[in-house]
Design an enzyme around this catalytic site. Sequence first.
Site, PDB file in Angstrom:
ATOM      1  N   GLN A 122       0.820  -1.202   0.000  1.00 33.31           N
ATOM      2  CA  GLN A 122       0.000   0.000   0.000  1.00 33.31           C
ATOM      3  C   GLN A 122       0.854   1.252   0.000  1.00 33.31           C
ATOM      4  O   GLN A 122       2.012   1.239   0.423  1.00 33.31           O
ATOM      5  CB  GLN A 122      -0.968   0.017   1.182  1.00 33.31           C
ATOM      6  CG  GLN A 122      -0.328   0.162   2.538  1.00 33.31           C
ATOM      7  CD  GLN A 122      -1.325   0.010   3.666  1.00 33.31           C
ATOM      8  OE1 GLN A 122      -2.148  -0.904   3.643  1.00 33.31           O
ATOM      9  NE2 GLN A 122      -1.263   0.882   4.637  1.00 33.31           N
ATOM     10  N   GLY A 123       0.248   2.325  -0.501  1.00 34.52           N
ATOM     11  CA  GLY A 123       0.915   3.611  -0.551  1.00 34.52           C
ATOM     12  C   GLY A 123      -0.112   4.713  -0.417  1.00 34.52           C
ATOM     13  O   GLY A 123      -1.321   4.483  -0.504  1.00 34.52           O
ATOM     14  N   TYR A 124       0.382   5.924  -0.211  1.00 41.12           N
ATOM     15  CA  TYR A 124      -0.492   7.071   0.013  1.00 41.12           C
ATOM     16  C   TYR A 124      -0.279   8.118  -1.061  1.00 41.12           C
ATOM     17  O   TYR A 124       0.854   8.426  -1.440  1.00 41.12           O
ATOM     18  CB  TYR A 124      -0.227   7.657   1.404  1.00 41.12           C
ATOM     19  CG  TYR A 124      -0.643   6.688   2.477  1.00 41.12           C
ATOM     20  CD1 TYR A 124      -1.935   6.682   2.968  1.00 41.12           C
ATOM     21  CD2 TYR A 124       0.234   5.725   2.953  1.00 41.12           C
ATOM     22  CE1 TYR A 124      -2.341   5.769   3.922  1.00 41.12           C
ATOM     23  CE2 TYR A 124      -0.153   4.804   3.911  1.00 41.12           C
ATOM     24  CZ  TYR A 124      -1.448   4.835   4.393  1.00 41.12           C
ATOM     25  OH  TYR A 124      -1.848   3.914   5.329  1.00 41.12           O
ATOM     26  N   LEU A 125      -1.404   8.674  -1.545  1.00 48.65           N
ATOM     27  CA  LEU A 125      -1.355   9.748  -2.520  1.00 48.65           C
ATOM     28  C   LEU A 125      -1.307  11.074  -1.782  1.00 48.65           C
ATOM     29  O   LEU A 125      -1.957  11.224  -0.740  1.00 48.65           O
ATOM     30  CB  LEU A 125      -2.593   9.703  -3.425  1.00 48.65           C
ATOM     31  CG  LEU A 125      -2.740   8.434  -4.269  1.00 48.65           C
ATOM     32  CD1 LEU A 125      -4.106   8.381  -4.923  1.00 48.65           C
ATOM     33  CD2 LEU A 125      -1.652   8.386  -5.325  1.00 48.65           C
ATOM     34  N   LYS A 146       3.585   8.091  -2.549  1.00 49.53           N
ATOM     35  CA  LYS A 146       4.811   8.463  -1.837  1.00 49.53           C
ATOM     36  C   LYS A 146       5.575   7.190  -1.495  1.00 49.53           C
ATOM     37  O   LYS A 146       4.988   6.160  -1.204  1.00 49.53           O
ATOM     38  CB  LYS A 146       4.462   9.211  -0.549  1.00 49.53           C
ATOM     39  CG  LYS A 146       3.768  10.527  -0.764  1.00 49.53           C
ATOM     40  CD  LYS A 146       3.407  11.130   0.584  1.00 49.53           C
ATOM     41  CE  LYS A 146       2.550  12.358   0.425  1.00 49.53           C
ATOM     42  NZ  LYS A 146       2.162  12.925   1.725  1.00 49.53           N
TER      43      LYS A 146
END
Length: 133
Positions: A27-30, A81
């Site tokens: 998972q990653g964050y915008l 990110k």
Amino acid sequence: MAVEIEKKFLLASDDWRRTAKGTIYRQGYLPAESGCTVRVRTAGLKGYLTIKGKSIGAARPEFEYPIPLDDANEMLDILCKKPLIEKTRFLVKYSGFTWEIDEFSGENKGLLVAEIELEYPDQKFAKPPWLGR
């Protein structure tokens, strides 16, 4: 509107592993400037986009939508990110609740966290013997 109410704990032992089966997550964050969190996640062979609002006490609004796995992987690779969060999530049943236990790899290798989702902020639940602080 969906609301997320969760409590997180460290683990005191590995006794939970006896009955657990895991799914690999990535998972990653915008980037978001509104105080919201926008997350892209793959869980096994499924992709998700999740938007979480600001916390109000122990709760916060949460909206989650399935997205094509290829789209999720491309967003993780080029939009999110870095570093990404990599973990295996295990589901463990205890005293009428399902605990999510995340065993992190990658940048957070060695971290183990147990989480329980509740229906309301002061809901009572039994703590398993393998649970820490």
